[in-house]
Design an enzyme around this catalytic site. Structure first.
Site, mmCIF file in Angstrom:
data_model
loop_
_atom_site.group_PDB
_atom_site.id
_atom_site.type_symbol
_atom_site.label_atom_id
_atom_site.label_comp_id
_atom_site.label_asym_id
_atom_site.label_seq_id
_atom_site.Cartn_x
_atom_site.Cartn_y
_atom_site.Cartn_z
ATOM 1 C CE LYS A 46 -2.857 -2.428 3.297
ATOM 2 N NZ LYS A 46 -3.107 -2.528 4.736
ATOM 3 C CG ASP A 106 14.153 -1.154 4.596
ATOM 4 O OD1 ASP A 106 15.270 -1.460 5.032
ATOM 5 O OD2 ASP A 106 13.306 -0.565 5.268
ATOM 6 C CE LYS A 134 14.169 3.489 5.831
ATOM 7 N NZ LYS A 134 13.443 2.737 6.890
ATOM 8 C CG PHE A 155 10.547 2.816 12.247
ATOM 9 C CD1 PHE A 155 9.504 3.164 11.386
ATOM 10 C CD2 PHE A 155 10.503 1.572 12.861
ATOM 11 C CE1 PHE A 155 8.454 2.304 11.145
ATOM 12 C CE2 PHE A 155 9.451 0.700 12.631
ATOM 13 C CZ PHE A 155 8.424 1.077 11.775
ATOM 14 C CG ASP A 162 2.628 0.790 7.615
ATOM 15 O OD1 ASP A 162 3.594 0.523 6.855
ATOM 16 O OD2 ASP A 162 2.065 -0.074 8.318
HETATM 17 C C1 PRP Z 1 7.474 -1.782 2.081
HETATM 18 C C2 PRP Z 1 7.710 -0.955 0.814
HETATM 19 C C3 PRP Z 1 8.372 -1.927 -0.108
HETATM 20 C C4 PRP Z 1 9.109 -2.865 0.832
HETATM 21 C C5 PRP Z 1 10.550 -2.499 0.841
HETATM 22 O O1 PRP Z 1 6.272 -2.446 1.962
HETATM 23 O O2 PRP Z 1 6.517 -0.433 0.279
HETATM 24 O O3 PRP Z 1 7.441 -2.633 -0.891
HETATM 25 O O4 PRP Z 1 8.572 -2.689 2.141
HETATM 26 O O5 PRP Z 1 11.261 -3.352 1.702
HETATM 27 P P1 PRP Z 1 12.460 -4.261 1.198
HETATM 28 O O6 PRP Z 1 13.302 -3.417 0.255
HETATM 29 O O7 PRP Z 1 13.203 -4.573 2.480
HETATM 30 O O8 PRP Z 1 11.933 -5.479 0.564
HETATM 31 P P2 PRP Z 1 5.586 -3.231 3.185
HETATM 32 O O9 PRP Z 1 5.911 -4.696 3.078
HETATM 33 O O10 PRP Z 1 5.918 -2.544 4.473
HETATM 34 O O11 PRP Z 1 4.040 -3.096 2.846
HETATM 35 P P3 PRP Z 1 3.144 -1.765 2.715
HETATM 36 O O12 PRP Z 1 3.619 -1.039 1.466
HETATM 37 O O13 PRP Z 1 1.752 -2.281 2.566
HETATM 38 O O14 PRP Z 1 3.342 -0.935 3.958
#
Ligand code: PRP
Length: 185
Positions: A46, A106, A134, A155, A162
């Site tokens: 999302k 990330d 990051k 964070f 979120d």
């Molecule tokens: C977050 C973000 C990316 C992912 C990045 O999504 O939107 O899709 O994490 O992390 P990574 O590089 O370590 O794989 P999340 O899984 O938190 O879902 P959300 O977008 O619904 O909050």
């Protein structure tokens, strides 16, 4: 207009105005690279919703929009690289110029998996635009052509990001106070 900053936010890292300027700059770069083409934007739910909505409106290139929702196995705060599709694309992407829209990279594991998955569906091309990255958290090298801001591995929440499903609606990106997410003994 300056938004109210909730008390759980230690400080604003990227303001609403800085985000707007960066979105316009990224859209200009993408417009220049896709002259005469159409783009299929694929937003990753999302987190990417806010960025996707603003970015699509900043582009002059004709776009259509698709969304994918994925969930990575592992803790809620760190990605494992094992990804499950919660919502797939509604149509095929054969011969389309796909631009994947992400709020934050990330570890890079989600995107790495997504690029492999979508790359196997025969798009004409596939690139990524990410508002935030990051670099210190990177566990895999992912080719990302368009990046808004490189930020520390703190964070952060807001503008789609979120903590426990909160703060996505903040118009800026802010540092969350550690006491909000700290586990109490
Ligand atoms: C977050 C973000 C990316 C992912 C990045 O999504 O939107 O899709 O994490 O992390 P990574 O590089 O370590 O794989 P999340 O899984 O938190 O879902 P959300 O977008 O619904 O909050």
């Amino acid at each position: 207009m300056t938004a109210d900053v909730p008390k759980e936010i230690e400080k604003v890292i990227i303001s609403e105005q800085e985000i707007a300027a960066k979105v316009a700059e990224l859209a200009k770069q993408v417009d220049a690279d896709y002259v005469g083409k159409e783009i299929l934007l694929v937003g990753v739910l999302k987190g990417a919703v806010m960025f996707m909505a603003d970015f699509a409106r900043a582009l002059r290139t004709p776009v259509s929009m698709e969304f994918m929702a994925v969930s990575s196995y592992g803790s809620s705060t760190s990605s494992s690289g094992v990804v499950r599709i919660l919502k797939d694309l509604d149509r095929d992407i054969v011969d389309k110029h796909v631009v994947v829209v992400e709020d934050v990279i990330d570890s890079g594991l989600t995107l790495s998996w997504l690029l492999k998955n979508m790359g196997s569906r025969q798009p004409a091309s596939i690139e990524v635009v990410a508002l935030l990255r990051k670099p210190d958290a990177a566990r895999v090298d992912v080719p990302v052509k368009y990046v808004g801001f490189d930020i520390p591995s703190d964070f952060v929440v807001g503008y789609g990001l979120d903590y426990a499903e909160r703060y996505r609606d903040l118009p800026f990106v802010g540092l969350l106070r550690p006491e909000v997410y700290a586990v109490r003994p």
